[in-house]
Scaffold this active site. Structure first.
Site, PDB file in Angstrom:
ATOM      1  N   GLU A  60       0.831  -1.210   0.000  1.00 40.19           N
ATOM      2  CA  GLU A  60       0.000   0.000   0.000  1.00 40.19           C
ATOM      3  C   GLU A  60       0.868   1.264   0.000  1.00 40.19           C
ATOM      4  OE1 GLU A  60      -0.147  -2.633   1.956  1.00 40.19           O
ATOM      5  OE2 GLU A  60      -2.109  -2.899   2.912  1.00 40.19           O
ATOM      6  N   SER A 176      19.857 -42.713  -8.950  1.00 41.55           N
ATOM      7  CA  SER A 176      18.601 -42.002  -9.185  1.00 41.55           C
ATOM      8  C   SER A 176      18.770 -40.686  -9.927  1.00 41.55           C
ATOM      9  CB  SER A 176      17.928 -41.702  -7.844  1.00 41.55           C
ATOM     10  OG  SER A 176      18.670 -40.719  -7.154  1.00 41.55           O
ATOM     11  N   PRO A 308      12.050 -42.231  -0.459  1.00 46.47           N
ATOM     12  CA  PRO A 308      10.758 -42.853  -0.157  1.00 46.47           C
ATOM     13  C   PRO A 308      10.459 -42.986   1.333  1.00 46.47           C
ATOM     14  CG  PRO A 308      12.170 -44.350  -1.428  1.00 46.47           C
ATOM     15  CD  PRO A 308      12.902 -43.053  -1.313  1.00 46.47           C
TER      16      PRO A 308
HETATM   17 ZN   LIG Z   1       0.787  -2.876   5.955  1.00 45.36          ZN
END
Ligand SMILES: [Zn+2]
Length: 377
Positions: A60, A176, A308
């Protein structure tokens, strides 16, 4: 279209833009939520802003600065209720009042108990028209981690897995590496970068020499977003119940890390990484306690990248909020390792998931699925 509908369409349009701005903070606002703001006067966008990182101005404030005197009589669209408390920056509700905006539209209320409706209340008391709930679902999706932490005292847990088309993750030998292609690996890098914590287990670190770091060149982001991501790397957390990973492992050499263990911390770890002792049942680390401890430290999102056994433990204990499963067009065969170490005897025990997205990522596919609560199975 009547006037009311027209307003609703306009509200959604500007809120969509505010959400787009908020998403720019995906990699950097931790532990704060991602928030965007658009200020509109007489059908013109006169100011835009988004929260970049904690300690810096809120969305803001950026948007009001851009709007200057044009904020008077304008409508402010914010993806989260403006704050009403003095944190590291003064309250945004006061800034909006001082700037003389006529109307504030929020996507959702702030679940932070320090705000929780008081921001909108403050605006209304100053004679500003307020509303909340515009594109709320999208706004919630952007801050799943922050919301989970505020509402449940736990972080949002996302488990990333990579498997072959036959549901296997590694050869029986443990080999892997590189199941999936570069586009999928880049997507995983972005998941790491947006997480507050990347969590793994000793098996993965020992078998693959995994470091779990974020690599700028693999993020596939523009320069601004790459810089933001690299300025706030996720904390790497290693679950190592018996402290099997030596301190000279690449994982520890790659930067700061936190070790969760059951063992009393030995002498050799005295000058090493921070250790958290969270013993649970059967000599295993208590995962729920660890998560709650992490939430207490402001951790919003945890990405689990584990083998796993550990991934299976998170799944079995009902601690997973989302699975992201990368699927490669390969078969690894019946002697290869399963996705999750989770033996089930009967179909009636099979956990149910809702697949919410499935799309191609390079030559691979990504499945996003969320566990359904047991009651709806
Ligand atoms: Zn704020």
């Amino acid at each position: 279209m009547n006037l009311c509908d027209e307003q609703a369409v306009l509200d959604a349009h500007y809120m969509a833009r505010a959400l787009e701005l908020a998403a720019k903070g995906r990699f950097s606002t931790h532990p704060n939520p991602r928030v965007g703001c658009v200020i509109v006067c007489d059908g013109q966008v006169v100011g835009e802003g988004w929260h970049v990182r904690a300690g810096e101005p809120h969305a803001e404030v950026h948007a009001l600065r851009a709007a200057g005197a044009k904020a008077r009589g304008a409508t402010a669209y914010v993806t989260l209720e403006p704050c009403s408390h003095h944190g590291r920056t003064p309250p945004c509700a006061d800034a909006l009042v001082d700037a003389g905006v006529a109307r504030v539209v929020a996507a959702m209320q702030d679940p932070n108990p320090e705000v929780a409706g008081r921001g909108l209340q403050r605006l209304a008391q100053a004679g500003i028209a307020t509303s909340s709930g515009v594109m709320e679902q999208q706004a919630r999706a952007l801050n799943q981690g922050f919301l989970k932490r505020m509402e449940h005292g736990l972080p949002f847990v996302r488990v990333k897995l990579a498997m072959s088309l036959d549901g296997r993750t590694a050869m029986a030998s443990g080999e892997s590496q590189w199941i999936t292609g570069p586009a999928a690996r880049s997507a995983v890098q972005r998941l790491r970068a947006q997480a507050s914590v990347v969590l793994t287990g000793a098996d993965t670190v020992l078998a693959d020499n995994a470091r779990l770091t974020v690599r700028a060149e693999e993020l596939g982001l523009d320069a601004e977003q790459t810089a933001l991501a690299m300025s706030r790397p996720p904390l790497r957390v290693l679950i190592d119940g018996r402290l099997r990973v030596p301190l000279d492992a690449p994982f520890f050499k790659a930067g700061p890390a936190l070790v969760a263990t059951c063992a009393a911390v030995e002498e050799q770890y005295a000058n090493g990484p921070e250790c958290l002792i969270v013993p649970g049942a059967d000599g295993q680390v208590d995962l729920r306690r660890l998560l709650s401890e992490l939430a207490g430290r402001g951790i919003n999102e945890v990405l689990v990248e584990a083998g796993p056994r550990l991934a299976g433990a998170f799944a079995q204990q009902g601690l997973v909020d989302e699975y992201q499963i990368f699927v490669a067009g390969k078969f690894l065969g019946s002697s290869a390792r399963p996705l999750l170490d989770w033996p089930l005897a009967q179909m009636s025990e099979a956990p149910q998931l809702k697949i919410i997205e499935m799309r191609a990522v390079g030559d691979d596919w990504r499945v996003i699925a969320i566990p359904l609560p047991a009651a709806s199975v």
